[in-house]
Design a protein around this motif. Structure first.
Motif, PDB file in Angstrom:
ATOM      1  N   ARG A 148       0.821  -1.209   0.000  1.00  0.00           N
ATOM      2  CA  ARG A 148       0.000   0.000   0.000  1.00  0.00           C
ATOM      3  C   ARG A 148       0.860   1.267   0.000  1.00  0.00           C
ATOM      4  NH1 ARG A 148      -5.220  -0.484   3.770  1.00  0.00           N
ATOM      5  NH2 ARG A 148      -5.719   1.278   2.407  1.00  0.00           N
ATOM      6  N   GLY A 149       1.840   1.296  -0.878  1.00  0.00           N
ATOM      7  CA  GLY A 149       2.704   2.465  -0.971  1.00  0.00           C
ATOM      8  C   GLY A 149       4.144   2.109  -0.666  1.00  0.00           C
ATOM      9  N   THR A 150       4.936   3.104  -0.380  1.00  0.00           N
ATOM     10  CA  THR A 150       6.347   2.897  -0.080  1.00  0.00           C
ATOM     11  C   THR A 150       6.556   2.804   1.429  1.00  0.00           C
ATOM     12  OG1 THR A 150       6.743   5.292  -0.080  1.00  0.00           O
ATOM     13  CG2 THR A 150       7.088   4.094  -2.165  1.00  0.00           C
ATOM     14  N   LEU A 151       7.626   2.148   1.805  1.00  0.00           N
ATOM     15  CA  LEU A 151       7.965   1.972   3.214  1.00  0.00           C
ATOM     16  C   LEU A 151       9.190   2.808   3.549  1.00  0.00           C
ATOM     17  CD1 LEU A 151       7.780   0.558   5.997  1.00  0.00           C
ATOM     18  CD2 LEU A 151       9.159  -1.288   5.025  1.00  0.00           C
ATOM     19  N   THR A 152       9.086   3.591   4.601  1.00  0.00           N
ATOM     20  CA  THR A 152      10.216   4.372   5.102  1.00  0.00           C
ATOM     21  C   THR A 152      10.634   3.811   6.455  1.00  0.00           C
ATOM     22  OG1 THR A 152       9.471   6.396   4.007  1.00  0.00           O
ATOM     23  CG2 THR A 152      11.017   6.641   5.836  1.00  0.00           C
ATOM     24  N   ILE A 153      11.936   3.604   6.619  1.00  0.00           N
ATOM     25  CA  ILE A 153      12.482   3.165   7.903  1.00  0.00           C
ATOM     26  C   ILE A 153      13.325   4.315   8.450  1.00  0.00           C
ATOM     27  CG2 ILE A 153      13.979   1.516   9.084  1.00  0.00           C
ATOM     28  CD1 ILE A 153      13.212  -0.540   6.975  1.00  0.00           C
ATOM     29  N   THR A 154      12.832   4.916   9.520  1.00  0.00           N
ATOM     30  CA  THR A 154      13.488   6.079  10.118  1.00  0.00           C
ATOM     31  C   THR A 154      14.268   5.662  11.355  1.00  0.00           C
ATOM     32  OG1 THR A 154      11.753   7.567   9.301  1.00  0.00           O
ATOM     33  CG2 THR A 154      13.114   8.349  11.128  1.00  0.00           C
ATOM     34  N   LEU A 155      15.517   6.075  11.430  1.00  0.00           N
ATOM     35  CA  LEU A 155      16.370   5.777  12.580  1.00  0.00           C
ATOM     36  C   LEU A 155      16.757   7.080  13.253  1.00  0.00           C
ATOM     37  CD1 LEU A 155      17.189   3.735  10.058  1.00  0.00           C
ATOM     38  CD2 LEU A 155      18.795   2.839  11.747  1.00  0.00           C
ATOM     39  N   THR A 156      16.552   7.173  14.563  1.00  0.00           N
ATOM     40  CA  THR A 156      17.008   8.326  15.325  1.00  0.00           C
ATOM     41  C   THR A 156      18.040   7.861  16.341  1.00  0.00           C
ATOM     42  OG1 THR A 156      15.106   8.087  16.842  1.00  0.00           O
ATOM     43  CG2 THR A 156      14.889   9.670  15.049  1.00  0.00           C
ATOM     44  N   TYR A 157      19.136   8.616  16.432  1.00  0.00           N
ATOM     45  CA  TYR A 157      20.220   8.245  17.347  1.00  0.00           C
ATOM     46  C   TYR A 157      21.194   9.402  17.496  1.00  0.00           C
ATOM     47  CZ  TYR A 157      22.423   7.307  12.799  1.00  0.00           C
ATOM     48  OH  TYR A 157      22.877   7.413  11.505  1.00  0.00           O
ATOM     49  N   ASN A 158      21.977   9.359  18.555  1.00  0.00           N
ATOM     50  CA  ASN A 158      23.030  10.345  18.771  1.00  0.00           C
ATOM     51  C   ASN A 158      24.314   9.883  18.070  1.00  0.00           C
ATOM     52  OD1 ASN A 158      21.413  12.042  20.423  1.00  0.00           O
ATOM     53  ND2 ASN A 158      21.809  10.714  22.188  1.00  0.00           N
ATOM     54  N   THR A 159      25.237  10.791  17.916  1.00  0.00           N
ATOM     55  CA  THR A 159      26.429  10.479  17.122  1.00  0.00           C
ATOM     56  C   THR A 159      27.529   9.774  17.918  1.00  0.00           C
ATOM     57  OG1 THR A 159      27.122  12.760  17.544  1.00  0.00           O
ATOM     58  CG2 THR A 159      26.171  12.277  15.390  1.00  0.00           C
ATOM     59  N   ASP A 160      27.373   9.665  19.225  1.00  0.00           N
ATOM     60  CA  ASP A 160      28.448   9.060  20.020  1.00  0.00           C
ATOM     61  C   ASP A 160      28.362   7.530  19.993  1.00  0.00           C
ATOM     62  OD1 ASP A 160      26.073   9.165  21.366  1.00  0.00           O
ATOM     63  OD2 ASP A 160      26.929   9.715  23.308  1.00  0.00           O
ATOM     64  N   ILE A 161      28.560   6.962  18.798  1.00  0.00           N
ATOM     65  CA  ILE A 161      28.585   5.506  18.643  1.00  0.00           C
ATOM     66  C   ILE A 161      29.949   5.077  18.137  1.00  0.00           C
ATOM     67  CG2 ILE A 161      26.100   5.243  18.255  1.00  0.00           C
ATOM     68  CD1 ILE A 161      26.585   5.262  15.290  1.00  0.00           C
ATOM     69  N   GLU A 162      30.307   3.850  18.428  1.00  0.00           N
ATOM     70  CA  GLU A 162      31.635   3.357  18.087  1.00  0.00           C
ATOM     71  C   GLU A 162      31.821   3.246  16.575  1.00  0.00           C
ATOM     72  OE1 GLU A 162      32.122  -0.324  20.083  1.00  0.00           O
ATOM     73  OE2 GLU A 162      32.081   0.546  22.091  1.00  0.00           O
ATOM     74  N   GLU A 163      33.078   3.323  16.148  1.00  0.00           N
ATOM     75  CA  GLU A 163      33.390   3.254  14.724  1.00  0.00           C
ATOM     76  C   GLU A 163      33.022   1.900  14.126  1.00  0.00           C
ATOM     77  OE1 GLU A 163      37.396   4.348  13.983  1.00  0.00           O
ATOM     78  OE2 GLU A 163      37.157   6.402  14.713  1.00  0.00           O
ATOM     79  N   THR A 164      32.966   0.863  14.955  1.00  0.00           N
ATOM     80  CA  THR A 164      32.641  -0.474  14.454  1.00  0.00           C
ATOM     81  C   THR A 164      31.151  -0.797  14.546  1.00  0.00           C
ATOM     82  OG1 THR A 164      33.126  -1.401  16.649  1.00  0.00           O
ATOM     83  CG2 THR A 164      34.923  -1.386  15.019  1.00  0.00           C
ATOM     84  N   HIS A 165      30.354   0.147  15.004  1.00  0.00           N
ATOM     85  CA  HIS A 165      28.910  -0.093  15.130  1.00  0.00           C
ATOM     86  C   HIS A 165      28.300  -0.308  13.757  1.00  0.00           C
ATOM     87  CE1 HIS A 165      24.684   0.510  16.209  1.00  0.00           C
ATOM     88  NE2 HIS A 165      25.040   0.368  17.469  1.00  0.00           N
ATOM     89  N   TRP A 166      27.277  -1.162  13.671  1.00  0.00           N
ATOM     90  CA  TRP A 166      26.679  -1.499  12.383  1.00  0.00           C
ATOM     91  C   TRP A 166      26.057  -0.304  11.681  1.00  0.00           C
ATOM     92  CZ3 TRP A 166      21.532  -0.572  11.590  1.00  0.00           C
ATOM     93  CH2 TRP A 166      20.710  -0.440  12.717  1.00  0.00           C
ATOM     94  N   ILE A 167      25.614   0.687  12.429  1.00  0.00           N
ATOM     95  CA  ILE A 167      25.058   1.879  11.783  1.00  0.00           C
ATOM     96  C   ILE A 167      26.135   2.586  10.958  1.00  0.00           C
ATOM     97  CG2 ILE A 167      24.147   4.205  12.199  1.00  0.00           C
ATOM     98  CD1 ILE A 167      22.526   3.104  14.486  1.00  0.00           C
ATOM     99  N   ARG A 168      27.354   2.584  11.478  1.00  0.00           N
ATOM    100  CA  ARG A 168      28.459   3.186  10.726  1.00  0.00           C
ATOM    101  C   ARG A 168      28.871   2.300   9.548  1.00  0.00           C
ATOM    102  NH1 ARG A 168      30.612   7.666  13.024  1.00  0.00           N
ATOM    103  NH2 ARG A 168      30.436   7.954  15.277  1.00  0.00           N
ATOM    104  N   THR A 169      29.083   1.008   9.822  1.00  0.00           N
ATOM    105  CA  THR A 169      29.611   0.131   8.770  1.00  0.00           C
ATOM    106  C   THR A 169      28.588  -0.158   7.670  1.00  0.00           C
ATOM    107  OG1 THR A 169      29.008  -1.841  10.066  1.00  0.00           O
ATOM    108  CG2 THR A 169      31.235  -0.954  10.360  1.00  0.00           C
ATOM    109  N   ASP A 170      27.314  -0.297   8.049  1.00  0.00           N
ATOM    110  CA  ASP A 170      26.278  -0.614   7.065  1.00  0.00           C
ATOM    111  C   ASP A 170      25.795   0.612   6.297  1.00  0.00           C
ATOM    112  OD1 ASP A 170      26.508  -3.103   8.149  1.00  0.00           O
ATOM    113  OD2 ASP A 170      24.364  -3.426   8.442  1.00  0.00           O
ATOM    114  N   PHE A 171      25.900   1.779   6.911  1.00  0.00           N
ATOM    115  CA  PHE A 171      25.348   2.977   6.283  1.00  0.00           C
ATOM    116  C   PHE A 171      26.405   4.058   6.024  1.00  0.00           C
ATOM    117  CE2 PHE A 171      21.555   0.988   8.100  1.00  0.00           C
ATOM    118  CZ  PHE A 171      20.670   1.099   7.039  1.00  0.00           C
ATOM    119  N   HIS A 172      26.924   4.666   7.077  1.00  0.00           N
ATOM    120  CA  HIS A 172      27.807   5.817   6.895  1.00  0.00           C
ATOM    121  C   HIS A 172      29.084   5.486   6.131  1.00  0.00           C
ATOM    122  CE1 HIS A 172      25.552   8.661   9.450  1.00  0.00           C
ATOM    123  NE2 HIS A 172      25.212   7.587  10.137  1.00  0.00           N
ATOM    124  N   ASP A 173      29.575   4.274   6.266  1.00  0.00           N
ATOM    125  CA  ASP A 173      30.813   3.898   5.586  1.00  0.00           C
ATOM    126  C   ASP A 173      30.578   3.370   4.170  1.00  0.00           C
ATOM    127  OD1 ASP A 173      32.078   4.607   7.901  1.00  0.00           O
ATOM    128  OD2 ASP A 173      32.438   2.558   8.605  1.00  0.00           O
TER     129      ASP A 173
END
Length: 207
Positions: A148-173
């Motif tokens: 029924r349309g498009t799906l949006t996945i929204t993530l909210t978080y602070n920036t003080d996460i480790e360099e090896t965190h999956w948010i960094r490796t899967d997305f930012h990197d």
């Protein structure tokens, strides 16, 4: 009733990417603005089913659920929403659109919840996304879908996460064209912060 969204989030809320990252420093109104967006979407005539999601289901009550509930009261929108405290859900009487709650774990004892049982979600909001494990996020990502349309996945978080965190490796990197990043700090939300809180944040620069 006009709900004024912080202009720092305007592009994030109007984009059609699958993943939207609202991240940055404390005091930037990430959660507040996301709650405003979901209330507004629920009141629009187009089909909308929002999902509040965290690692543990019970933790939604004092975060996302409380934020949306407070804003409905703040803007005097109680006549337009049915609220279910037990299951932590909202239904807009005008449109039939809903906002429901799900946890990746039912309890802190790792009892897994059935994320794939969510029917036709259009937006999933992962609050404190850095607390979610990589395995749980990927399972949820692959389990939810809608016809029924498009799906949006929204993530909210602070920036003080480790360099090896999956948010960094899967997305930012990675170079990805399915992600919209919106970085904010308290400076994007000064008109809503009291002077003492701003001083406490700026003091951190010297520590």
């Amino acid at each position: 009733m006009v709900i004024e969204i912080n202009k720092a989030y305007a592009k994030a809320f109007s984009c059609n990417k699958r993943y939207v990252h609202l991240f940055g420093g404390r005091g930037g109104a990430k959660s507040h603005s996301q709650a405003q967006k979901m209330i507004g979407k629920a009141m629009q005539p187009d089909y909308y089913r929002g999902v509040l999601m965290r690692e543990v289901h019970a933790s939604i009550r004092d975060s996302q659920f409380r934020e949306i509930k407070d804003q409905i009261e703040l803007y005097g929108l109680q006549p337009f929403f049915q609220l279910n405290e037990t299951v932590m859900s909202f239904r807009c009487i005008l449109t039939g659109n809903t906002i429901i709650s799900r946890g990746l774990k039912k309890t802190s004892k790792n009892e897994t919840a059935k994320v794939k049982s969510i029917k036709d979600p259009t937006e999933i909001w992962f609050e404190e996304a850095d607390e979610v494990s990589a395995e749980d996020f990927r399972k949820a990502d692959m389990s939810v879908r809608t016809t029924r349309g498009t799906l949006t996945i929204t993530l909210t978080y602070n920036t003080d996460i480790e360099e090896t965190h999956w948010i960094r490796t899967d997305f930012h990197d990675q170079e990805r064209d399915d992600v919209f990043y919106c970085h904010t700090t308290y400076k994007d939300n000064l008109k809503n912060l009291d002077a003492e809180y701003v001083k406490s944040l700026e003091k951190l620069k010297t520590i």
